[in-house]
Design a protein around this motif. Structure first.
Motif, PDB file in Angstrom:
ATOM      1  N   LYS A   5       0.882  -1.177   0.000  1.00  0.00           N
ATOM      2  CA  LYS A   5       0.000   0.000   0.000  1.00  0.00           C
ATOM      3  C   LYS A   5       0.917   1.224   0.000  1.00  0.00           C
ATOM      4  O   LYS A   5       2.039   1.175   0.516  1.00  0.00           O
ATOM      5  CB  LYS A   5      -0.850   0.029   1.263  1.00  0.00           C
ATOM      6  CG  LYS A   5      -1.972  -0.996   1.254  1.00  0.00           C
ATOM      7  CD  LYS A   5      -2.745  -0.928   2.555  1.00  0.00           C
ATOM      8  CE  LYS A   5      -2.611  -2.225   3.293  1.00  0.00           C
ATOM      9  NZ  LYS A   5      -2.784  -2.337   4.646  1.00  0.00           N
ATOM     10  N   LEU A   6       0.404   2.315  -0.572  1.00  0.00           N
ATOM     11  CA  LEU A   6       1.164   3.561  -0.545  1.00  0.00           C
ATOM     12  C   LEU A   6       0.459   4.527   0.412  1.00  0.00           C
ATOM     13  O   LEU A   6      -0.712   4.872   0.201  1.00  0.00           O
ATOM     14  CB  LEU A   6       1.240   4.189  -1.943  1.00  0.00           C
ATOM     15  CG  LEU A   6       2.011   5.504  -2.006  1.00  0.00           C
ATOM     16  CD1 LEU A   6       3.492   5.301  -1.697  1.00  0.00           C
ATOM     17  CD2 LEU A   6       1.867   6.162  -3.390  1.00  0.00           C
ATOM     18  N   ALA A   7       1.150   4.923   1.458  1.00  0.00           N
ATOM     19  CA  ALA A   7       0.558   5.842   2.447  1.00  0.00           C
ATOM     20  C   ALA A   7       1.111   7.242   2.231  1.00  0.00           C
ATOM     21  O   ALA A   7       2.311   7.466   2.302  1.00  0.00           O
ATOM     22  CB  ALA A   7       0.891   5.375   3.860  1.00  0.00           C
ATOM     23  N   LEU A   8       0.192   8.144   1.962  1.00  0.00           N
ATOM     24  CA  LEU A   8       0.589   9.519   1.664  1.00  0.00           C
ATOM     25  C   LEU A   8       0.456  10.365   2.920  1.00  0.00           C
ATOM     26  O   LEU A   8      -0.606  10.364   3.544  1.00  0.00           O
ATOM     27  CB  LEU A   8      -0.422  10.022   0.635  1.00  0.00           C
ATOM     28  CG  LEU A   8       0.045  11.011  -0.356  1.00  0.00           C
ATOM     29  CD1 LEU A   8       0.967  10.318  -1.336  1.00  0.00           C
ATOM     30  CD2 LEU A   8      -1.176  11.535  -1.097  1.00  0.00           C
ATOM     31  N   ILE A   9       1.506  11.075   3.288  1.00  0.00           N
ATOM     32  CA  ILE A   9       1.405  11.923   4.490  1.00  0.00           C
ATOM     33  C   ILE A   9       1.648  13.371   4.104  1.00  0.00           C
ATOM     34  O   ILE A   9       2.679  13.719   3.518  1.00  0.00           O
ATOM     35  CB  ILE A   9       2.400  11.443   5.581  1.00  0.00           C
ATOM     36  CG1 ILE A   9       2.041  10.005   5.985  1.00  0.00           C
ATOM     37  CG2 ILE A   9       2.359  12.372   6.794  1.00  0.00           C
ATOM     38  CD1 ILE A   9       2.896   9.415   7.079  1.00  0.00           C
ATOM     39  N   SER A  25       1.984  -1.485   7.379  1.00  0.00           N
ATOM     40  CA  SER A  25       3.052  -2.184   8.105  1.00  0.00           C
ATOM     41  C   SER A  25       4.403  -1.753   7.543  1.00  0.00           C
ATOM     42  O   SER A  25       4.518  -1.408   6.362  1.00  0.00           O
ATOM     43  CB  SER A  25       2.879  -3.699   7.977  1.00  0.00           C
ATOM     44  OG  SER A  25       3.291  -4.112   6.688  1.00  0.00           O
ATOM     45  N   LYS A  26       5.398  -1.783   8.435  1.00  0.00           N
ATOM     46  CA  LYS A  26       6.750  -1.386   8.026  1.00  0.00           C
ATOM     47  C   LYS A  26       7.294  -2.360   6.987  1.00  0.00           C
ATOM     48  O   LYS A  26       8.041  -1.981   6.097  1.00  0.00           O
ATOM     49  CB  LYS A  26       7.687  -1.416   9.242  1.00  0.00           C
ATOM     50  CG  LYS A  26       7.424  -0.320  10.225  1.00  0.00           C
ATOM     51  CD  LYS A  26       8.235  -0.542  11.484  1.00  0.00           C
ATOM     52  CE  LYS A  26       7.754   0.411  12.553  1.00  0.00           C
ATOM     53  NZ  LYS A  26       8.222   0.075  13.887  1.00  0.00           N
ATOM     54  N   GLU A  27       6.915  -3.612   7.142  1.00  0.00           N
ATOM     55  CA  GLU A  27       7.494  -4.660   6.302  1.00  0.00           C
ATOM     56  C   GLU A  27       6.984  -4.569   4.868  1.00  0.00           C
ATOM     57  O   GLU A  27       7.743  -4.722   3.910  1.00  0.00           O
ATOM     58  CB  GLU A  27       7.142  -6.062   6.845  1.00  0.00           C
ATOM     59  CG  GLU A  27       7.732  -6.382   8.213  1.00  0.00           C
ATOM     60  CD  GLU A  27       7.063  -5.607   9.348  1.00  0.00           C
ATOM     61  OE1 GLU A  27       5.843  -5.308   9.222  1.00  0.00           O
ATOM     62  OE2 GLU A  27       7.751  -5.269  10.329  1.00  0.00           O
ATOM     63  N   ASN A  28       5.689  -4.306   4.714  1.00  0.00           N
ATOM     64  CA  ASN A  28       5.082  -4.466   3.393  1.00  0.00           C
ATOM     65  C   ASN A  28       4.772  -3.159   2.665  1.00  0.00           C
ATOM     66  O   ASN A  28       4.739  -3.130   1.436  1.00  0.00           O
ATOM     67  CB  ASN A  28       3.796  -5.288   3.537  1.00  0.00           C
ATOM     68  CG  ASN A  28       3.355  -5.864   2.219  1.00  0.00           C
ATOM     69  OD1 ASN A  28       4.181  -6.388   1.461  1.00  0.00           O
ATOM     70  ND2 ASN A  28       2.081  -5.752   1.922  1.00  0.00           N
ATOM     71  N   LEU A  64      10.596   8.481  10.645  1.00  0.00           N
ATOM     72  CA  LEU A  64       9.893   7.287  10.142  1.00  0.00           C
ATOM     73  C   LEU A  64      10.890   6.270   9.609  1.00  0.00           C
ATOM     74  O   LEU A  64      10.747   5.061   9.830  1.00  0.00           O
ATOM     75  CB  LEU A  64       8.881   7.666   9.056  1.00  0.00           C
ATOM     76  CG  LEU A  64       7.699   8.525   9.504  1.00  0.00           C
ATOM     77  CD1 LEU A  64       6.782   8.828   8.325  1.00  0.00           C
ATOM     78  CD2 LEU A  64       6.883   7.827  10.596  1.00  0.00           C
ATOM     79  N   LYS A  65      11.908   6.771   8.912  1.00  0.00           N
ATOM     80  CA  LYS A  65      12.939   5.854   8.382  1.00  0.00           C
ATOM     81  C   LYS A  65      13.640   5.160   9.544  1.00  0.00           C
ATOM     82  O   LYS A  65      13.877   3.947   9.511  1.00  0.00           O
ATOM     83  CB  LYS A  65      13.968   6.627   7.557  1.00  0.00           C
ATOM     84  CG  LYS A  65      13.483   6.979   6.165  1.00  0.00           C
ATOM     85  CD  LYS A  65      14.580   7.728   5.397  1.00  0.00           C
ATOM     86  CE  LYS A  65      13.992   8.499   4.238  1.00  0.00           C
ATOM     87  NZ  LYS A  65      14.899   9.506   3.705  1.00  0.00           N
ATOM     88  N   GLU A  66      13.957   5.943  10.586  1.00  0.00           N
ATOM     89  CA  GLU A  66      14.627   5.346  11.751  1.00  0.00           C
ATOM     90  C   GLU A  66      13.765   4.276  12.409  1.00  0.00           C
ATOM     91  O   GLU A  66      14.263   3.294  12.951  1.00  0.00           O
ATOM     92  CB  GLU A  66      14.951   6.424  12.791  1.00  0.00           C
ATOM     93  CG  GLU A  66      16.260   7.137  12.508  1.00  0.00           C
ATOM     94  CD  GLU A  66      16.410   8.411  13.304  1.00  0.00           C
ATOM     95  OE1 GLU A  66      15.885   8.487  14.430  1.00  0.00           O
ATOM     96  OE2 GLU A  66      17.033   9.352  12.763  1.00  0.00           O
TER      97      GLU A  66
END
Ligand code: FAD
Ligand code: DLZ
Ligand code: SF4
Length: 522
Positions: A5-9, A25-28, A64-66
């Motif tokens: 999924k693409l989550a837009l913030i 999810s972080k994984e997918n 978020l990357k961290e």
């Protein structure tokens, strides 16, 4: 594995508790954040506001990357940034190796951007999630407003107090016995008041901010406002530290001096958190619970705690409700048919002799901030009395303050300051003569105009402009019970006095507008 999924913030959704995180999810899944020129340019934002928002967006992406999320961050003025959210998103999707199963986005806080999100529904599989950062939903506000003749903030606020159980005793009554302690919150400050205003917390510029400053200086040299000093937090942890500092050092005096204005003191006892709150670095519930717990622990008086909480669960939620109830027509409101131009001195503090305006515009230029009474009773009041076109005033407020987003700025400007919505938000225009500013500030002492004089070249312009405003708007306003004393007074004015008011007003208009077009309503 399923397609991600693409989550837009969006830039004002920088909360780790944003509802979108319950759906990915972080994984997918993957996250996209975009800097685009449409957003940077829909008004000429104050430079400090631009530095703040882009620094906070970039910082949030790093966090978020961290945490382990896969984040795509598109910077302004790069090949990937395609002017609008829509084009940038399209370009990103087309150039991405893998397909997305769905796009997730949280409803935008502004009507304009929500319409953009809705337009994506025709093209992609998109889910627009609710924004759970507010205490009341749009639907709750609509239900509360339904069938009511007047939408008083105070009544709405009481409902929210009950709903949230904040400052409510076990019998369901307001703690302290009263819902509202505003009457205890009208103290003035002047240079003789022996009170030391504590220092604010300063945050050093990060590397991220240094880079953004360079970009803003290079690409937005003509925008209003000073970048330096830039000492704000750009992440939620530091914003919370700034808030805790306010709670400890400023909240005890917050209520008492809420309406006071003092030359050289931009922040007085205000919290200076709205820019953090409005982009998600702070959470409104947490702030109110903290203020409540300070009262419960005996650290602050009820008028301070209640006064602060009312601003957040009362005013902030209420103006959002008004915005969504009446948009998009709300934007066009101009009930007093005001058509004059915004004077040049709103952009240049040196271009006016009116000390109150000079001080507020100067602070605005330096800090991208002024407090509520300065916005309402100085710059707002003057625009109201001059009959400035609401859209021009709206554009000014939306540009110059770091906390300005249309959902919160528009009802405050159009409804509260200008009465352009015909009384949907306020029960009467907040029009005032120089006496009010003199009572609540020390500006008049250093002014070229005399606040005690009513007409003539040396008189405080607010004095004659007030009566001219009352007189020229009598068709719309004389039936308003809350203005009956003003209209009763006006009836007793001699013809000579009215003529002096008209003459002073006309001369003032000529001075400030020089050769530009003036529409003086008769
Ligand atoms: P404090 O005085 O310490 O109050 C605490 C918090 O209460 C604020 O941070 C804010 O989140 C909330 N609050 C207080 N009053 C209001 C209000 N009337 N409406 C909504 N929230 C409120 N506020 C914005 O956040 N963005 C704007 O663009 C904005 N434009 C305004 C334009 C005009 C013409 C006027 C009269 C007011 C405007 N306000 C706006 C409301 C208010 O002036 C600011 O919220 C406040 O000055 C922010 O400073 P602070 O954080 O020190 O607030
Ligand atoms: C205010 C702002 C600015 C200046 N730039 C951006 C941007 O480039 N990208 C982004 O996602 N958001 C930006 N914002 C905040 C948006 O305008 C904000 O998300 C909308 O006002 C929400 O309706
Ligand atoms: Fe403002 Fe009038 Fe006072 Fe001057 S005299 S500071 S214009 S209110």
């Amino acid at each position: 594995m399923a397609d991600p999924k693409l989550a837009l913030i969006l830039g004002d959704q920088l909360s780790h508790k944003l509802s979108i995180f319950d759906h990915i999810s972080k994984e997918n899944d993957e996250i996209l954040m975009m800097e685009v020129t449409d957003e940077a340019e829909y008004v000429k934002h104050h430079k400090k506001k631009l530095v703040f928002i882009f620094s906070a967006m970039r910082q949030f992406a790093e966090e978020l990357k961290e945490k382990g999320y896969k984040v795509h961050y598109i910077k302004l003025f790069t090949e990937e940034s395609k002017t609008s959210f829509t084009d940038t998103l399209e370009n990103f999707i087309n150039s991405h190796k893998q397909q997305f199963s769905k796009i997730l986005t949280v409803e935008a806080s502004e009507y304009r951007v929500l319409k953009i999100q809705e337009s994506w529904l025709e093209k992609y599989k998109v889910e627009i999630l609710k924004d759970s950062r507010f205490i009341t939903t749009k639907e709750e506000f609509t239900a509360w407003a339904d069938g009511k003749k007047s939408l008083l903030m105070e009544n709405f606020y009481r409902e929210v107090r009950k709903k949230t159980d904040i400052l409510i005793d076990i019998k369901g009554k307001p703690i302290g016995g009263k819902w509202n302690y505003d009457h205890d919150n009208r103290e003035t400050l002047n240079t003789k008041t022996k009170i030391e205003i504590p220092e604010r917390l300063d945050f050093p510029k990060s590397k991220i901010t240094e880079e953004v400053v360079e970009m803003i200086e290079k690409h937005f040299p003509g925008n209003f406002g000073d970048i330096e000093p830039f000492n704000w937090a750009i992440d939620s942890k530091s914003a919370r530290a700034a808030f805790n500092h306010f709670i400890e050092h400023f909240l005890p005096n917050f209520g008492k001096y809420q309406d006071a204005m003092l030359e050289g003191e931009a922040f007085i006892y205000h919290s200076v958190i709205s820019h953090y709150l409005n982009i998600g670095l702070l959470d409104p519930r947490e702030l109110c619970l903290k203020a409540e717990s300070e009262y419960m622990a005996g650290k602050v008086a009820i008028n301070a705690a209640e006064g602060f909480i009312r601003q957040i669960i009362g005013w902030r939620e209420y103006v959002r409700g008004i915005y969504w109830l009446f948009m998009p027509e709300y934007l066009e409101s101009n009930s007093l048919e005001a058509h004059n131009a915004l004077p040049e001195f709103y952009w240049d503090p040196e271009a006016t002799e009116m000390n109150c305006i000079k001080q507020v515009v100067k602070q605005t230029k330096e800090n991208a901030y002024s407090h509520h009474i300065q916005r309402l009773m100085v710059t707002g009041n003057l625009a109201l009395l001059l009959g400035v076109e609401p859209k021009q005033v709206h554009e000014w407020y939306l540009s110059v303050y770091a906390d300005a987003y249309e959902w919160v700025e528009l009802p405050n400007t159009l409804g509260m300051a200008l009465y352009a919505d015909g009384g949907k938000l306020a029960t009467k225009p907040y029009a005032a003569s120089g006496a009010y500013i003199n009572k609540m500030s020390n500006y008049c002492k250093n002014c070229s105009y005399k606040v005690t004089e009513k007409t003539g070249e040396a008189a405080c312009p607010f004095n004659y402009l007030y009566w001219d405003f009352i007189d020229r708007n009598k068709d719309e306003l004389s039936g308003n019970m809350r203005l009956r004393f003003s209209y009763k007074n006006l009836e007793n004015f001699s013809e000579e006095k009215i003529n002096e008011i008209k003459d002073s007003t006309e001369k003032f208009f000529k001075r400030i507008y020089k050769n530009s077009k003036i529409v003086v309503k008769k």
